[in-house]
Design an enzyme around this catalytic site. Structure first.
Site, PDB file in Angstrom:
ATOM      1  N   GLY A   9       1.304 -16.990 -11.170  1.00  0.00           N
ATOM      2  CA  GLY A   9       0.429 -17.349 -12.295  1.00  0.00           C
ATOM      3  C   GLY A   9       0.972 -16.932 -13.557  1.00  0.00           C
ATOM      4  O   GLY A   9       2.340 -16.931 -13.993  1.00  0.00           O
ATOM      5  N   CYS A  10       0.352 -16.503 -14.560  1.00  0.00           N
ATOM      6  CA  CYS A  10       0.977 -16.032 -15.854  1.00  0.00           C
ATOM      7  C   CYS A  10       2.103 -15.182 -15.800  1.00  0.00           C
ATOM      8  O   CYS A  10       2.214 -14.139 -15.317  1.00  0.00           O
ATOM      9  CB  CYS A  10      -0.211 -15.448 -16.743  1.00  0.00           C
ATOM     10  SG  CYS A  10       0.567 -15.059 -18.383  1.00  0.00           S
TER      11      CYS A  10
END
Length: 172
Positions: A9-10
């Site tokens: 993810g981020c």
């Protein structure tokens, strides 16, 4: 020294779990797995370059074994979500382990099977295990974001739902 590359993810949220641990010699936020050379953040965030947001970790396997990196990696993600991670949606936020050699591939496969067999999740594990692809460092303002922009990082992370998920699935 070896390299480990993880998409979770981020990339801002994937630096802190590995930061400042013995045997970790560097963590670079970047992009991997796509079709565009030297992509920019603006290109990647549109979701059409094929890149994942990743962290590339340089580590000493004698001090911090790859198996331990894998354990930490799994504990940061929702491995059942193929549409992104938490409030970050899109293909650039998918999860993956990019292996750099055959041993890493084998260890990643064993760890994925263990997570699948653990009973922690009701849905199948969709995190991919992929051969390392060209890695492109993200822009300077993304590096060590949690240190440079502490307030914004903490606010973003709190809103993401990541910590609630981690606490629900890994802290008991």
């Amino acid at each position: 020294m070896e390299k480990a590359t993880f998409a979770g993810g981020c990339f801002w949220c994937m630096v802190t779990p590995f930061d400042e641990l013995p045997g970790i010699h560097g963590i670079i936020s970047g992009y991997s797995g796509g079709s565009v050379e030297n992509p920019t953040y603006e290109q990647v965030k549109k979701g059409d370059t094929g890149h994942y947001e990743v962290v590339q970790i340089t580590f000493d396997p004698e001090l911090f074994p790859y198996e331990r990196l894998l354990e930490l990696f799994w504990q940061q993600i929702d491995p059942t979500d193929d549409g992104g991670q938490f409030h970050d949606r899109g293909s650039q936020y998918r999860t993956a382990i990019f292996y750099h050699n055959q041993k890493q591939k084998e260890l990643a496969e064993v760890s994925k099977a263990a997570v699948a067999a653990s009973g922690r999740f009701d849905k199948p594990i969709v995190t991919e295990i992929l051969a390392a692809a060209p890695f492109y460092a993200a822009e300077d303002y993304h590096q060590d974001y949690h240190k440079k922009n502490t307030k914004h990082y903490k606010e973003d992370r709190e809103k993401s739902g990541r910590d609630e998920f981690i606490n629900e699935h890994w802290k008991h």
